[in-house]
Design a protein around this motif. Structure first.
Motif, mmCIF file in Angstrom:
data_model
loop_
_atom_site.group_PDB
_atom_site.id
_atom_site.type_symbol
_atom_site.label_atom_id
_atom_site.label_comp_id
_atom_site.label_asym_id
_atom_site.label_seq_id
_atom_site.Cartn_x
_atom_site.Cartn_y
_atom_site.Cartn_z
ATOM 1 N N UNK A 186 3.660 0.015 -13.198
ATOM 2 C CA UNK A 186 2.447 0.829 -13.242
ATOM 3 C C UNK A 186 1.206 -0.054 -13.142
ATOM 4 N N UNK A 187 1.174 -1.119 -13.932
ATOM 5 C CA UNK A 187 -0.015 -1.977 -13.974
ATOM 6 C C UNK A 187 -0.259 -2.715 -12.664
ATOM 7 N N UNK A 188 0.797 -3.174 -12.024
ATOM 8 C CA UNK A 188 0.619 -4.012 -10.836
ATOM 9 C C UNK A 188 0.715 -3.262 -9.516
ATOM 10 N N UNK A 189 1.467 -2.148 -9.499
ATOM 11 C CA UNK A 189 1.737 -1.469 -8.219
ATOM 12 C C UNK A 189 1.561 0.043 -8.310
ATOM 13 N N UNK A 190 0.713 0.509 -9.229
ATOM 14 C CA UNK A 190 0.446 1.937 -9.388
ATOM 15 C C UNK A 190 1.729 2.724 -9.639
ATOM 16 N N UNK A 191 2.729 2.083 -10.239
ATOM 17 C CA UNK A 191 3.973 2.765 -10.585
ATOM 18 C C UNK A 191 4.849 3.106 -9.393
ATOM 19 N N UNK A 192 4.689 2.362 -8.302
ATOM 20 C CA UNK A 192 5.373 2.726 -7.067
ATOM 21 C C UNK A 192 6.155 1.558 -6.473
ATOM 22 N N UNK A 193 7.412 1.830 -6.121
ATOM 23 C CA UNK A 193 8.206 0.858 -5.373
ATOM 24 C C UNK A 193 7.536 0.629 -4.017
ATOM 25 N N UNK A 194 7.042 1.701 -3.408
ATOM 26 C CA UNK A 194 6.330 1.565 -2.136
ATOM 27 C C UNK A 194 5.072 0.712 -2.292
ATOM 28 N N UNK A 195 4.486 0.707 -3.491
ATOM 29 C CA UNK A 195 3.340 -0.154 -3.756
ATOM 30 C C UNK A 195 3.711 -1.627 -3.661
ATOM 31 N N UNK A 196 4.925 -1.955 -4.095
ATOM 32 C CA UNK A 196 5.407 -3.335 -3.963
ATOM 33 C C UNK A 196 5.556 -3.670 -2.479
ATOM 34 N N UNK A 197 6.153 -2.740 -1.724
ATOM 35 C CA UNK A 197 6.360 -2.969 -0.288
ATOM 36 C C UNK A 197 5.019 -3.116 0.438
ATOM 37 N N UNK A 198 4.024 -2.318 0.061
ATOM 38 C CA UNK A 198 2.704 -2.383 0.683
ATOM 39 C C UNK A 198 2.008 -3.710 0.382
ATOM 40 N N UNK A 199 2.225 -4.236 -0.822
ATOM 41 C CA UNK A 199 1.588 -5.498 -1.224
ATOM 42 C C UNK A 199 2.299 -6.712 -0.631
ATOM 43 N N UNK A 200 3.579 -6.542 -0.284
ATOM 44 C CA UNK A 200 4.384 -7.673 0.190
ATOM 45 C C UNK A 200 4.088 -7.987 1.656
ATOM 46 N N UNK A 201 4.163 -9.270 1.972
ATOM 47 C CA UNK A 201 3.969 -9.714 3.350
ATOM 48 C C UNK A 201 5.173 -9.382 4.229
ATOM 49 N N UNK A 202 6.365 -9.416 3.636
ATOM 50 C CA UNK A 202 7.607 -9.190 4.373
ATOM 51 C C UNK A 202 8.724 -8.939 3.365
ATOM 52 N N UNK A 203 9.941 -8.800 3.856
ATOM 53 C CA UNK A 203 11.070 -8.523 2.975
ATOM 54 C C UNK A 203 11.258 -9.630 1.934
ATOM 55 N N UNK A 204 11.145 -10.875 2.340
ATOM 56 C CA UNK A 204 11.333 -11.984 1.401
ATOM 57 C C UNK A 204 10.296 -11.928 0.276
ATOM 58 N N UNK A 205 9.063 -11.608 0.617
ATOM 59 C CA UNK A 205 8.007 -11.491 -0.391
ATOM 60 C C UNK A 205 8.282 -10.295 -1.302
ATOM 61 N N UNK A 206 8.734 -9.187 -0.725
ATOM 62 C CA UNK A 206 9.110 -8.021 -1.519
ATOM 63 C C UNK A 206 10.181 -8.404 -2.543
ATOM 64 N N UNK A 207 11.198 -9.121 -2.078
ATOM 65 C CA UNK A 207 12.283 -9.523 -2.974
ATOM 66 C C UNK A 207 11.781 -10.473 -4.057
ATOM 67 N N UNK A 223 10.004 6.103 2.879
ATOM 68 C CA UNK A 223 8.759 6.651 2.353
ATOM 69 C C UNK A 223 8.916 7.583 1.163
ATOM 70 N N UNK A 224 10.123 7.774 0.668
ATOM 71 C CA UNK A 224 10.379 8.694 -0.438
ATOM 72 C C UNK A 224 10.386 7.924 -1.759
ATOM 73 N N UNK A 225 9.238 7.903 -2.414
ATOM 74 C CA UNK A 225 9.077 7.144 -3.652
ATOM 75 C C UNK A 225 10.068 7.568 -4.722
ATOM 76 N N UNK A 226 10.277 8.871 -4.869
ATOM 77 C CA UNK A 226 11.172 9.351 -5.925
ATOM 78 C C UNK A 226 12.584 8.805 -5.743
ATOM 79 N N UNK A 227 13.115 8.888 -4.522
ATOM 80 C CA UNK A 227 14.481 8.388 -4.310
ATOM 81 C C UNK A 227 14.534 6.868 -4.478
#
Length: 146
Positions: A96-117, A17-21
């Motif tokens: 920024x444009x697709x995930x509000x500048x957040x790696x966690x935004x990618x994880x939230x949008x992804x269905x699972x690890x494979x989708x995240x990757x 949950x630590x976006x910065x790291x």
């Protein structure tokens, strides 16, 4: 075979949950994933993050192309500095444009690890090597079952 650098080698730890790291490790993984020595990639990361305080996509996007090229060069990243600066800037703008500048935004949008990757690989400049480096350490911070 030499040991691969870890987040703690760069002076931080990855935490769930630590976006910065997570972004710091993503930036390091992006640099390590290019055809350049690990020591130069680590020094370049230190110049960008520690010397200049550019530890978020928004801070990196605020830099001019010339400023980013200069930082890459200051870290010893001279051979591919122009193309790397372009790819890094595009990566941050896309994040920024697709995930509000957040790696966690990618994880939230992804269905699972494979989708995240798959989503990470869709970023220009992120290939299998960068993905592997990033997920080796970030996977457990992003996905409960690891």
């Amino acid at each position: 075979m030499r040991r691969q650098l870890l987040p703690r080698d760069l002076g931080f730890e990855l935490h769930r949950g630590d976006e910065l790291s997570l972004f710091k490790w993503f930036l390091a993984s992006f640099l390590f994933g290019n055809r350049i020595s690990q020591s130069i990639a680590a020094e370049t990361w230190r110049v960008i993050v520690e010397t200049h305080g550019c530890d978020t996509p928004r801070k990196l996007c605020a830099l001019s192309h010339r400023e980013l090229v200069r930082m890459l060069g200051d870290g010893g990243y001279r051979r591919y500095d122009e193309s790397t600066a372009e790819r890094l800037s595009l990566l941050c703008r896309t994040l920024i444009a697709q995930y509000d500048g957040r790696i966690l935004g990618i994880a939230e949008a992804a269905d699972d690890r494979a989708d995240f990757e798959r989503r990470l690989l869709a970023f220009k400049g992120v290939g299998p090597v960068t993905l592997g480096i990033f997920m080796r350490e970030a996977g457990p911070a992003l996905f409960d079952h690891e």
